[in-house]
Design an enzyme around this catalytic site. Structure first.
Site, PDB file in Angstrom:
ATOM      1  N   ASP A   1       0.786  -1.245   0.000  1.00 32.79           N
ATOM      2  CA  ASP A   1       0.000   0.000   0.000  1.00 32.79           C
ATOM      3  C   ASP A   1       0.815   1.289   0.000  1.00 32.79           C
ATOM      4  O   ASP A   1       0.579   2.181  -0.802  1.00 32.79           O
ATOM      5  CB  ASP A   1      -1.029  -0.021   1.149  1.00 32.79           C
TER       6      ASP A   1
ATOM      7  N   LYS B   1      10.326  -5.191   9.965  1.00 35.11           N
ATOM      8  CA  LYS B   1       9.872  -6.572   9.787  1.00 35.11           C
ATOM      9  C   LYS B   1      11.028  -7.525  10.080  1.00 35.11           C
ATOM     10  O   LYS B   1      11.312  -7.815  11.237  1.00 35.11           O
ATOM     11  CB  LYS B   1       9.347  -6.765   8.365  1.00 35.11           C
TER      12      LYS B   1
ATOM     13  N   HIS C   1      -7.593   2.980   3.983  1.00 37.22           N
ATOM     14  CA  HIS C   1      -7.932   1.910   4.929  1.00 37.22           C
ATOM     15  C   HIS C   1      -7.494   2.199   6.354  1.00 37.22           C
ATOM     16  O   HIS C   1      -8.045   1.669   7.300  1.00 37.22           O
ATOM     17  CB  HIS C   1      -7.378   0.568   4.448  1.00 37.22           C
TER      18      HIS C   1
HETATM   19  N1  F0G Z   1       6.989  -2.391   1.670  1.00 32.75           N
HETATM   20  C1  F0G Z   1       6.356  -3.492   2.108  1.00 32.75           C
HETATM   21  C2  F0G Z   1       6.405  -4.746   1.315  1.00 32.75           C
HETATM   22  C3  F0G Z   1       5.643  -3.432   3.312  1.00 32.75           C
HETATM   23  O1  F0G Z   1       5.014  -4.527   3.744  1.00 32.75           O
HETATM   24  C4  F0G Z   1       5.609  -2.220   4.034  1.00 32.75           C
HETATM   25  C5  F0G Z   1       4.867  -2.114   5.275  1.00 32.75           C
HETATM   26  C6  F0G Z   1       6.306  -1.115   3.538  1.00 32.75           C
HETATM   27  C7  F0G Z   1       6.991  -1.244   2.357  1.00 32.75           C
HETATM   28  C8  F0G Z   1       6.321   0.201   4.262  1.00 32.75           C
HETATM   29  O2  F0G Z   1       7.091   0.136   5.398  1.00 32.75           O
HETATM   30  O3  F0G Z   1       5.547   0.518   7.329  1.00 32.75           O
HETATM   31  O4  F0G Z   1       8.017   0.724   7.576  1.00 32.75           O
HETATM   32  O5  F0G Z   1       6.747   2.418   6.331  1.00 32.75           O
HETATM   33  N2  F0G Z   1       4.034  -2.956   5.646  1.00 32.75           N
HETATM   34  C9  F0G Z   1       3.348  -3.032   6.895  1.00 32.75           C
HETATM   35  C10 F0G Z   1       2.376  -4.184   6.860  1.00 32.75           C
HETATM   36  C11 F0G Z   1       2.796  -1.775   7.433  1.00 32.75           C
HETATM   37  O6  F0G Z   1       1.503  -4.239   7.744  1.00 32.75           O
HETATM   38  O7  F0G Z   1       2.513  -5.058   6.009  1.00 32.75           O
HETATM   39  P1  F0G Z   1       6.816   0.989   6.738  1.00 32.75           P
END
Ligand code: F0G
Length: 462
Positions: A125, A258, A452
């Site tokens: 997103d 993550k 969302h």
């Molecule tokens: N790229 C991916 C594949 C991600 O899953 C996320 C974040 C981001 C970039 C952005 O990173 O939150 O550190 O600014 N995903 C979280 C999730 C929020 O719930 O999957 P961020």
């Protein structure tokens, strides 16, 4: 059925959690206008809203934090982080930032503007939002296996390389600002990308002189999947797989919240230390994030990140991590409950469209299932489907997602087997009662981008 793998850690600090009553949860939902992001975490029993920043740090990370150098420029902690990141990724330039979307905000406008396109194996997103905020548009080329949750294939996160090439020729290579390989492929269900697929994608990019960026949030889980599933890698250390994988791209943006097992942090990497655009990256970073040796983080955060980069690649840890998902997947199989199979790296993606085939994507089945799970057992999950996708930026029309998932994203080193077993029982109950849920939700208010997180919803009566 695989046995639950014992946790490769023991617990020396605890945080109490409380199971509320069904009436309390129904009240909390009404107050949150059915938006899972607006529920207070005190009202949640097992929180799988995200695996991002919700991880438990180790004793080694906490003790490293005491060594943080808080200098504004040229801090010792920055150089420690640099050393670890260069050792693992083999890149010439490394830039800390405060999280993944900050990396996107700093790097993406260097390559994207109005009239340009970015193509990915699927955008998550915030990445989609930053492509659009830069004025460009998103195109996707995910392998067709990802769209069928019941089709078991080892690398359902792969790029559809044929489609990628077709999109490049259709729009003109000069109009493609960047290709993005998301690992693991979050929107496809935390599904991995194979080394072979990365090689083929890199070859297409090289031939058309297009920049290839890795969206690297879950790089370690992806590398472990390669080790376990791809021919020729079973004896190769995950660290070496990671280095070889990254060597195929030009840059990476990473949410370190993550796989790097910290609560806050991100990175940008550029392979070629002499790439002229590094000057623009530094300038953007100084404007938006802070000086480039701290990038919006505390010195102590850089220390935790440097340690976490290695802990995230520990193969015992990764075996347990993927083993947990496999265990949950096997229990769901036993109950005949549909999810994106095989299970992904960071969670279970329930196939809400198969729970509620009578609820159209415009009423958000993934959101419906998230609400039902919360009511049933205090589990917080979220929609990864049409509700998350939002509206087309040009037509304003609701986008139809490839899948209607409800995601249980599992925080790292936080919960134990009994939590997972309780959650699985709750999912079983909701599955059995699926016929009683007839209608979905409508949006009563939404912001223009990343809706969302904030939107208000109401159940559709009738
Ligand atoms: N790229 C991916 C594949 C991600 O899953 C996320 C974040 C981001 C970039 C952005 O990173 O939150 O550190 O600014 N995903 C979280 C999730 C929020 O719930 O999957 P961020």
């Amino acid at each position: 059925m695989p046995k639950f793998m014992p946790e490769p850690y023991r617990i020396k600090m605890v945080e109490p959690i409380r199971l509320t009553t069904r009436e309390e949860r129904e009240q909390a939902l009404r107050e949150a206008e059915y938006n899972m992001f607006r529920i207070r975490s005190d009202d949640v029993y097992v929180d799988t809203l995200t695996d991002s920043g919700t991880n438990a740090m180790s004793d080694a990370q906490w003790s490293a934090m005491l060594m943080g150098d808080e200098a504004y420029a040229g801090g010792r902690s920055y150089f420690r982080l640099l050393e670890a990141a260069r050792d693992i990724f083999g890149y010439g330039y490394i830039q800390p930032v405060h999280q993944g979307r900050a990396a996107e905000k700093v790097l993406l406008p260097v390559f994207l503007h109005k009239g340009k396109f970015a193509i990915a194996n699927l955008f998550f997103d915030t990445t989609r939002a930053h492509v659009e905020l830069a004025g460009a548009r998103c195109l996707e080329a995910c392998c067709p296996e990802a769209a069928n949750s019941q089709l078991r294939a080892p690398f359902k996160g792969n790029m559809d390389v044929g489609k990628l090439e077709q999109l490049i020729l259709e729009k003109g290579p000069e109009n493609i600002g960047m290709v993005v390989m998301t690992v693991t492929n979050n929107s496809a269900g935390g599904q991995p990308v194979s080394m072979q697929n990365m090689r083929e994608t890199a070859e297409v990019c090289r031939r058309h002189r297009i920049h290839l960026n890795i969206d690297a949030a879950r790089y370690a889980e992806n590398a472990m999947f390669i080790k376990l599933r791809e021919e020729g890698f079973s004896g190769v250390p995950v660290k070496d797989i990671t280095r070889d994988f990254f060597a195929l791209a030009d840059s990476f943006t990473m949410s370190a919240k993550k796989d790097t097992i910290v609560n806050m942090g991100g990175l940008i990497g550029v392979k070629d230390a002499d790439a002229p655009y590094i000057l623009k990256v530094k300038a953007n970073c100084i404007s938006y994030e802070g000086f480039y040796t701290y990038g919006g983080l505390n010195g102590r955060d850089l220390e935790a990140l440097a340690v976490g980069l290695y802990e995230g690649l520990d193969e015992n840890w990764l075996r347990y991590r993927l083993g947990t998902m496999e265990y949950m997947g096997a229990r769901l199989d036993e109950m005949g409950i549909p999810y994106q199979a095989p299970a992904g790296g960071h969670g279970i993606f329930l196939d809400a469209a198969r729970f509620y085939p009578h609820i159209p994507y415009t009423e958000f089945p993934g959101q419906v299932l998230a609400v039902e799970l919360y009511k049933e057992c205090g589990l917080r999950a979220c929609d990864i489907g049409s509700y998350m996708m939002g509206n087309d930026p040009d037509t304003g029309r609701q986008v139809k997602s490839l899948n209607e998932f409800t995601r249980l994203a599992i925080p790292r080193r936080v919960y134990t087997q009994s939590h997972y077993d309780m959650v699985l029982e709750g999912i079983g109950e909701v599955w059995r009662g699926r016929g009683d849920v007839r209608r979905g939700y409508r949006i009563t208010w939404e912001p223009p981008i990343l809706r969302h997180f904030q939107a208000s919803l109401a159940p559709i009566e009738g």
